[in-house]
Design a protein around this motif. Sequence first.
Motif, mmCIF file in Angstrom:
data_model
loop_
_atom_site.group_PDB
_atom_site.id
_atom_site.type_symbol
_atom_site.label_atom_id
_atom_site.label_comp_id
_atom_site.label_asym_id
_atom_site.label_seq_id
_atom_site.Cartn_x
_atom_site.Cartn_y
_atom_site.Cartn_z
ATOM 1 N N GLY A 198 0.817 -1.202 0.000
ATOM 2 C CA GLY A 198 0.000 0.000 0.000
ATOM 3 C C GLY A 198 0.848 1.247 0.000
ATOM 4 O O GLY A 198 2.077 1.201 -0.160
ATOM 5 N N TYR A 199 0.181 2.363 0.174
ATOM 6 C CA TYR A 199 0.854 3.662 0.266
ATOM 7 C C TYR A 199 0.995 4.067 1.743
ATOM 8 O O TYR A 199 2.095 4.127 2.275
ATOM 9 C CB TYR A 199 0.065 4.723 -0.494
ATOM 10 C CG TYR A 199 0.100 4.607 -1.998
ATOM 11 C CD1 TYR A 199 1.277 4.348 -2.678
ATOM 12 C CD2 TYR A 199 -1.053 4.799 -2.760
ATOM 13 C CE1 TYR A 199 1.313 4.264 -4.065
ATOM 14 C CE2 TYR A 199 -1.036 4.723 -4.144
ATOM 15 C CZ TYR A 199 0.145 4.459 -4.797
ATOM 16 O OH TYR A 199 0.178 4.384 -6.159
ATOM 17 N N VAL A 200 -0.138 4.327 2.387
ATOM 18 C CA VAL A 200 -0.100 4.820 3.771
ATOM 19 C C VAL A 200 -0.903 3.954 4.738
ATOM 20 O O VAL A 200 -0.792 4.130 5.953
ATOM 21 C CB VAL A 200 -0.610 6.279 3.861
ATOM 22 C CG1 VAL A 200 0.258 7.199 3.018
ATOM 23 C CG2 VAL A 200 -2.072 6.392 3.433
ATOM 24 N N PRO A 223 10.895 5.672 -0.091
ATOM 25 C CA PRO A 223 9.851 6.203 -0.976
ATOM 26 C C PRO A 223 8.870 7.116 -0.257
ATOM 27 O O PRO A 223 8.417 8.121 -0.821
ATOM 28 C CB PRO A 223 9.174 4.930 -1.496
ATOM 29 C CG PRO A 223 10.231 3.889 -1.421
ATOM 30 C CD PRO A 223 11.039 4.213 -0.207
ATOM 31 N N THR A 224 8.548 6.794 0.991
ATOM 32 C CA THR A 224 7.582 7.592 1.748
ATOM 33 C C THR A 224 8.144 8.942 2.172
ATOM 34 O O THR A 224 7.396 9.788 2.665
ATOM 35 C CB THR A 224 7.131 6.824 3.007
ATOM 36 O OG1 THR A 224 8.300 6.407 3.734
ATOM 37 C CG2 THR A 224 6.323 5.591 2.641
ATOM 38 N N GLU A 225 9.455 9.150 1.981
ATOM 39 C CA GLU A 225 10.079 10.419 2.347
ATOM 40 C C GLU A 225 10.178 11.391 1.174
ATOM 41 O O GLU A 225 10.622 12.521 1.339
ATOM 42 C CB GLU A 225 11.465 10.155 2.946
ATOM 43 C CG GLU A 225 11.413 9.386 4.258
ATOM 44 C CD GLU A 225 12.750 8.852 4.710
ATOM 45 O OE1 GLU A 225 12.832 8.372 5.858
ATOM 46 O OE2 GLU A 225 13.728 8.889 3.914
ATOM 47 N N ALA A 229 1.443 13.522 -0.816
ATOM 48 C CA ALA A 229 0.280 14.063 -0.116
ATOM 49 C C ALA A 229 0.071 13.251 1.164
ATOM 50 O O ALA A 229 0.746 12.244 1.396
ATOM 51 C CB ALA A 229 -0.950 13.996 -1.006
ATOM 52 N N ALA A 230 -0.881 13.677 1.990
ATOM 53 C CA ALA A 230 -1.130 12.979 3.259
ATOM 54 C C ALA A 230 -1.588 11.544 3.031
ATOM 55 O O ALA A 230 -1.355 10.669 3.873
ATOM 56 C CB ALA A 230 -2.168 13.739 4.073
ATOM 57 N N ASP A 231 -2.233 11.270 1.901
ATOM 58 C CA ASP A 231 -2.781 9.935 1.645
ATOM 59 C C ASP A 231 -2.009 9.167 0.582
ATOM 60 O O ASP A 231 -2.511 8.204 0.015
ATOM 61 C CB ASP A 231 -4.261 10.028 1.253
ATOM 62 C CG ASP A 231 -4.481 10.886 0.013
ATOM 63 O OD1 ASP A 231 -3.547 11.619 -0.394
ATOM 64 O OD2 ASP A 231 -5.585 10.835 -0.552
ATOM 65 N N GLY A 232 -0.780 9.585 0.309
ATOM 66 C CA GLY A 232 0.029 8.842 -0.655
ATOM 67 C C GLY A 232 0.637 9.748 -1.707
ATOM 68 O O GLY A 232 0.647 10.970 -1.566
ATOM 69 N N PRO A 233 1.159 9.176 -2.791
ATOM 70 C CA PRO A 233 1.812 9.984 -3.820
ATOM 71 C C PRO A 233 0.844 10.986 -4.448
ATOM 72 O O PRO A 233 -0.374 10.771 -4.465
ATOM 73 C CB PRO A 233 2.252 8.952 -4.861
ATOM 74 C CG PRO A 233 2.156 7.633 -4.210
ATOM 75 C CD PRO A 233 1.142 7.747 -3.136
ATOM 76 N N TYR A 234 1.407 12.037 -4.992
ATOM 77 C CA TYR A 234 0.598 12.938 -5.805
ATOM 78 C C TYR A 234 0.189 12.221 -7.089
ATOM 79 O O TYR A 234 0.651 11.122 -7.381
ATOM 80 C CB TYR A 234 1.368 14.223 -6.086
ATOM 81 C CG TYR A 234 1.558 15.083 -4.858
ATOM 82 C CD1 TYR A 234 0.480 15.752 -4.278
ATOM 83 C CD2 TYR A 234 2.810 15.216 -4.264
ATOM 84 C CE1 TYR A 234 0.651 16.539 -3.136
ATOM 85 C CE2 TYR A 234 2.993 16.004 -3.127
ATOM 86 C CZ TYR A 234 1.901 16.658 -2.573
ATOM 87 O OH TYR A 234 2.071 17.426 -1.454
ATOM 88 N N TRP A 235 -0.644 12.871 -7.881
ATOM 89 C CA TRP A 235 -1.404 12.157 -8.909
ATOM 90 C C TRP A 235 -0.698 11.948 -10.240
ATOM 91 O O TRP A 235 -1.249 11.308 -11.123
ATOM 92 C CB TRP A 235 -2.770 12.798 -9.076
ATOM 93 C CG TRP A 235 -3.706 12.298 -8.015
ATOM 94 C CD1 TRP A 235 -3.841 12.758 -6.738
ATOM 95 C CD2 TRP A 235 -4.592 11.184 -8.127
ATOM 96 N NE1 TRP A 235 -4.769 12.010 -6.052
ATOM 97 C CE2 TRP A 235 -5.253 11.042 -6.883
ATOM 98 C CE3 TRP A 235 -4.917 10.297 -9.150
ATOM 99 C CZ2 TRP A 235 -6.202 10.051 -6.641
ATOM 100 C CZ3 TRP A 235 -5.865 9.318 -8.920
ATOM 101 C CH2 TRP A 235 -6.489 9.198 -7.672
ATOM 102 N N TYR A 236 0.528 12.428 -10.393
ATOM 103 C CA TYR A 236 1.287 11.998 -11.568
ATOM 104 C C TYR A 236 1.932 10.632 -11.325
ATOM 105 O O TYR A 236 2.467 10.021 -12.248
ATOM 106 C CB TYR A 236 2.376 13.007 -11.929
ATOM 107 C CG TYR A 236 1.873 14.252 -12.631
ATOM 108 C CD1 TYR A 236 0.621 14.284 -13.249
ATOM 109 C CD2 TYR A 236 2.657 15.402 -12.690
ATOM 110 C CE1 TYR A 236 0.157 15.421 -13.888
ATOM 111 C CE2 TYR A 236 2.206 16.551 -13.333
ATOM 112 C CZ TYR A 236 0.956 16.560 -13.929
ATOM 113 O OH TYR A 236 0.511 17.696 -14.567
ATOM 114 N N LEU A 237 1.905 10.165 -10.073
ATOM 115 C CA LEU A 237 2.463 8.856 -9.726
ATOM 116 C C LEU A 237 1.392 7.878 -9.258
ATOM 117 O O LEU A 237 1.513 6.668 -9.470
ATOM 118 C CB LEU A 237 3.535 9.019 -8.650
ATOM 119 C CG LEU A 237 4.284 7.769 -8.186
ATOM 120 C CD1 LEU A 237 5.016 7.106 -9.347
ATOM 121 C CD2 LEU A 237 5.279 8.112 -7.077
#
Length: 355
Positions: A198-200, A223-225, A229-237
């Motif tokens: 998962g992401y977060v 990767p998490t550093e 965004a608060a809920d995971g990668p921004y939307w180009y990723l």
Amino acid sequence: MISTWFHAALAGVLLSSAPVHPRIESFIDRTLLPGPGGTVALARHGKLVHCAGFGLADRETKTPARCDTAYDIMSMTKQFTAAGIMKLQMMGKLRTTDRIAVHLGPVPADKRLITVRHLLTHTSGLRDLGDDYAPVSRDTMTQRALASPLLSAPGARFHYSNVGYSLLAALIERVSGSSYERFLAEHLFAPAGMTSTGYVLPRWAAGQVAIEYDKQGRGRGRPTEHPWAADGPYWYLRGNGGMLSTARDMYRWHRTLEGDQVLSRRAKAEMFTPQALVSHKAKAYYGYGWGVFPRTEHGRIVEHDGGNDWSFGEFARFLDAGVMVFWISNQAYRAGQWNLEDINGKITLGLLRAL
């Protein structure tokens, strides 16, 4: 509910036992120069026969890479996005033949013929837009993608498109009414027993997530550093990459795909059907989130690799042989010394033959 399940299941995960196959260990020792860290897992006929790390997940703390070390699996994320779409189709909430305007709202005239299937197979004609870590929201990504000029008419040609998979993630949210990650967690990961993907939502254990290293050997952090965004990668990723997982969880996903409880036989058949020709020479096609090789000396193969400026990995399923090969490294490139992406075939097929 699902978050609590993830957190509880992670307790003691780094202490879990894992099998080690001596021939695979020997192959890795012979093939890789000292330096990169990573993890290798192989399964045969449903059984995990090897899952072990090589090198270090964190050089500063001297933390070794293990079976349960978590990595950014990069573009291997696409298979989970595709599976999410197939799950929504199984639930009767969409069809892969739907035009995207049905679910995303009005689109420009040149995009009106784009279907969900075109996004899944990289035949939408959409081009990529910007840096993975640019702070872009879902709606901004969608607006920019739909406003960009097409590389080719929908359905005409294969153009690998990360933004196409970000649009699929946005579509999953709009159709399901849930966040992209939560939908995958509830409908794919939890039923598959995947506790560290998962992401977060997963609560990563101390030292579990590998640090990535660039071509000069400089640490680039976890990767998490990176900017998220608060809920995971921004939307180009998001949706096309950036998912974290472990070798053990990728094995669990392989076992899930061998059964029909999470994805139906019909859904998997559609997902693994050669849909778009990628290479005449290699006889390679793209299905939904998977590269498909229908005829090789090793039988049918479905696979996907993933890479960024620092890491690289491969997940291959040899369908007729009943074998899964997964390997990943947190430093795939060292200037003047090694490039693991260039020897992906040697590593993957060498691991297969070492069984």
